[in-house]
Design an enzyme around this catalytic site. Structure first.
Site, PDB file in Angstrom:
ATOM      1  CG  ASN A  97      47.429  30.496  36.014  1.00 53.12           C
ATOM      2  OD1 ASN A  97      48.399  29.920  35.521  1.00 53.12           O
ATOM      3  ND2 ASN A  97      47.474  31.735  36.445  1.00 53.12           N
ATOM      4  CG  HIS A 131      50.047  32.217  31.234  1.00 50.97           C
ATOM      5  ND1 HIS A 131      50.055  30.906  31.660  1.00 50.97           N
ATOM      6  CD2 HIS A 131      49.705  32.966  32.322  1.00 50.97           C
ATOM      7  CE1 HIS A 131      49.746  30.864  32.937  1.00 50.97           C
ATOM      8  NE2 HIS A 131      49.531  32.099  33.366  1.00 50.97           N
ATOM      9  CB  CYS A 135      52.547  32.515  34.312  1.00 51.01           C
ATOM     10  SG  CYS A 135      51.719  32.296  35.886  1.00 51.01           S
TER      11      CYS A 135
HETATM   12  O1  UT7 Z   1      49.194  33.683  35.785  1.00 48.43           O
HETATM   13  C1  UT7 Z   1      49.650  34.999  35.647  1.00 48.43           C
HETATM   14  C2  UT7 Z   1      49.219  35.896  36.694  1.00 48.43           C
HETATM   15  N1  UT7 Z   1      47.828  35.877  37.035  1.00 48.43           N
HETATM   16  C3  UT7 Z   1      46.913  36.528  36.334  1.00 48.43           C
HETATM   17  O2  UT7 Z   1      47.157  36.996  35.243  1.00 48.43           O
HETATM   18  C4  UT7 Z   1      45.562  36.730  36.983  1.00 48.43           C
HETATM   19  C5  UT7 Z   1      45.070  38.116  36.711  1.00 48.43           C
HETATM   20  N2  UT7 Z   1      43.834  38.485  37.412  1.00 48.43           N
HETATM   21  C6  UT7 Z   1      42.644  37.909  37.175  1.00 48.43           C
HETATM   22  O3  UT7 Z   1      42.524  37.002  36.385  1.00 48.43           O
HETATM   23  C7  UT7 Z   1      41.423  38.502  37.860  1.00 48.43           C
HETATM   24  O4  UT7 Z   1      41.771  39.738  38.456  1.00 48.43           O
HETATM   25  C8  UT7 Z   1      40.786  37.572  38.920  1.00 48.43           C
HETATM   26  C9  UT7 Z   1      40.112  36.414  38.232  1.00 48.43           C
HETATM   27  C10 UT7 Z   1      41.849  37.072  39.879  1.00 48.43           C
HETATM   28  C11 UT7 Z   1      39.721  38.333  39.699  1.00 48.43           C
HETATM   29  O5  UT7 Z   1      38.752  38.869  38.808  1.00 48.43           O
HETATM   30  P1  UT7 Z   1      38.272  40.378  38.960  1.00 48.43           P
HETATM   31  O6  UT7 Z   1      37.258  40.602  37.931  1.00 48.43           O
HETATM   32  O7  UT7 Z   1      39.505  41.240  38.937  1.00 48.43           O
HETATM   33  O8  UT7 Z   1      37.573  40.357  40.374  1.00 48.43           O
HETATM   34  P2  UT7 Z   1      37.896  41.196  41.680  1.00 48.43           P
HETATM   35  O9  UT7 Z   1      39.117  40.686  42.339  1.00 48.43           O
HETATM   36  O10 UT7 Z   1      37.811  42.647  41.380  1.00 48.43           O
HETATM   37  O11 UT7 Z   1      36.624  40.840  42.558  1.00 48.43           O
HETATM   38  C12 UT7 Z   1      35.308  41.249  42.170  1.00 48.43           C
HETATM   39  C13 UT7 Z   1      34.347  40.735  43.215  1.00 48.43           C
HETATM   40  C14 UT7 Z   1      34.766  41.064  44.636  1.00 48.43           C
HETATM   41  O12 UT7 Z   1      33.566  41.312  45.404  1.00 48.43           O
HETATM   42  P3  UT7 Z   1      33.113  42.821  45.750  1.00 48.43           P
HETATM   43  O13 UT7 Z   1      34.283  43.408  46.481  1.00 48.43           O
HETATM   44  O14 UT7 Z   1      32.873  43.476  44.421  1.00 48.43           O
HETATM   45  O15 UT7 Z   1      31.909  42.610  46.583  1.00 48.43           O
HETATM   46  C15 UT7 Z   1      35.406  39.800  45.129  1.00 48.43           C
HETATM   47  O16 UT7 Z   1      35.346  39.652  46.515  1.00 48.43           O
HETATM   48  O17 UT7 Z   1      34.281  39.308  43.136  1.00 48.43           O
HETATM   49  C16 UT7 Z   1      34.542  38.746  44.449  1.00 48.43           C
HETATM   50  N3  UT7 Z   1      35.224  37.489  44.285  1.00 48.43           N
HETATM   51  C17 UT7 Z   1      34.575  36.318  44.145  1.00 48.43           C
HETATM   52  N4  UT7 Z   1      33.277  36.005  44.148  1.00 48.43           N
HETATM   53  C18 UT7 Z   1      32.938  34.697  43.991  1.00 48.43           C
HETATM   54  C19 UT7 Z   1      36.573  37.264  44.198  1.00 48.43           C
HETATM   55  N5  UT7 Z   1      36.788  35.962  44.044  1.00 48.43           N
HETATM   56  C20 UT7 Z   1      35.580  35.341  43.998  1.00 48.43           C
HETATM   57  C21 UT7 Z   1      35.175  34.009  43.858  1.00 48.43           C
HETATM   58  N6  UT7 Z   1      33.852  33.734  43.846  1.00 48.43           N
HETATM   59  N7  UT7 Z   1      36.058  33.003  43.708  1.00 48.43           N
END
Ligand code: UT7
Length: 341
Positions: free
Chosen positions: A296, A266, A113
């Site tokens: 993204n 980004h 990225c």
């Molecule tokens: O491009 C350069 C590199 N990439 C990035 O910079 C991405 C960086 N990371 C992020 O943007 C975020 O960490 C994400 C968007 C990927 C995830 O967001 P988060 O707030 O960190 O969520 P999480 O992974 O901690 O998940 C929170 C909850 C989980 O459920 P529980 O365990 O709390 O019950 C996940 O299973 O959200 C759940 N979850 C979803 N729910 C509905 C994860 N993905 C989804 C989804 N829909 N698509």
């Protein structure tokens, strides 16, 4: 100077993804800022890149080009991507052939990225290095005009059964044409700051598909030809790294946050973007965001933003634009971009 962009025809809304994984529009919108993304079905990475490049060269309408260039005037193609159509030949070589750029040196850059920031910097460095050492002397292999392209077809490396990643990515391309008619380096990269830390490589990776683990029944069955990401870990590192790179380039350019017309980060997550901007001392209204429409797009994202920001009148000749990015590798970096008067 020229700007161009391309996205595939198919637009996929958040609600469309409910048919594939257990997700919903509310979660995607609030956790990422994404509302829809473009997914390439008929278009290849090269198709998208070619369209963006043709606009930046002034050959097709849609982008912005200060003048329409001849194919033979382009000396360099730097192509940032992690989703090449083929590993060999390179995407830069493919694009060179498609556009008939018979005088261009052409190669790919893999910095995920951060690829567009790397690409701009590499182009600027080659331009400056190829300038004559003494005024009036002939330069060696002079690079006067460089095409920097970021293009991705990430949705081909996306596991559509993994809700942690499949809601995030989109396809697209952005291109910038740099000119150095005064032999003083590129006309746009005032400062840059690049970093890589392979120690964090495992938190964002595609485990198979290279020469170490080429495609096999086992690797395909294990879904190891898709992107795997530990999102939370990446998120934590991204904010500090993007802020650090942003501050470094402000210092290197000798300008204050008040002098920055627009920050183009980004586009990985609106929460990352909105955490970075205040730490750089720039209010949200001077931060560019189009993640809601594209998701993204990795190396394409900053190129897509530059094209849209310029054509929307959010940046003009002379303005300082702060670019900052973060991605797999891990890589991160920043640049101060200026379309000089
Ligand atoms: O491009 C350069 C590199 N990439 C990035 O910079 C991405 C960086 N990371 C992020 O943007 C975020 O960490 C994400 C968007 C990927 C995830 O967001 P988060 O707030 O960190 O969520 P999480 O992974 O901690 O998940 C929170 C909850 C989980 O459920 P529980 O365990 O709390 O019950 C996940 O299973 O959200 C759940 N979850 C979803 N729910 C509905 C994860 N993905 C989804 C989804 N829909 N698509």
């Amino acid at each position: 100077m020229g700007f161009g962009k391309a996205v595939p025809a198919l637009e996929v809304q958040n609600d469309d993804l409910k048919a594939l994984v257990d997700t919903n529009d509310e979660w995607i919108r609030t956790r990422t800022g994404i509302e829809s993304r473009h997914v390439a079905v008929g278009e290849s990475n090269a198709d998208l890149a070619e369209q963006a490049a043709r606009e930046a060269l002034g050959w097709d309408a849609g982008g912005f080009a200060e003048r329409c260039l001849e194919a033979g005037e382009i000396d360099l193609v730097v192509f940032a991507t992690i989703t090449p159509d083929t590993v060999v030949p390179s995407m830069a070589g493919l694009l060179r052939r498609r556009l008939g750029l018979e005088n261009a040196i052409a190669f790919d850059v893999n910095a995920a990225c951060t690829g567009f920031v790397y690409g701009l910097t590499v182009a600027e460095v080659l331009m400056a290095a190829s300038a004559p050492k003494t005024p009036g002397a002939a330069g060696r292999n002079p690079v006067r005009r460089a095409l920097v392209v970021g293009a991705e077809r990430l949705t081909r490396l996306t596991n559509w059964a993994d809700r942690n990643t499949c809601v995030l990515f989109g396809d697209g391309a952005g291109a910038v044409l740099l000119e150095n008619t005064e032999d003083e380096g590129a006309d746009c990269v005032v400062a840059s700051d690049l970093h890589t830390d392979g120690g964090y490589g495992d938190i964002l990776k595609m485990p198979a598909g290279g020469s170490r683990r080429p495609a096999s029944v086992e690797s395909v069955g294990a879904h190891d030809h898709f992107i795997h990401m530990e999102g939370k870990e990446v998120f934590k590192l991204a904010v500090n790294a993007m802020v650090g790179a942003g501050k470094n380039v402000l210092e290197e350019a000798g300008i204050t946050p008040d002098e920055v017309k627009l920050v183009i980060p980004h586009q990985a997550n609106s929460r990352i973007i909105l955490a970075v901007a205040p730490r750089l001392g720039v209010p949200d209204e001077r931060v560019f965001m189009n993640i809601s429409r594209y998701g993204n797009t990795s190396a394409a994202s900053i190129g897509l933003c530059l094209d849209e920001a310029f054509r929307a009148g959010r940046i003009a000749k002379g303005d300082y634009v702060l670019l900052t990015a973060f991605g797999g590798g891990l890589t991160w970096g920043g640049a101060i971009f200026q379309y000089k008067e």
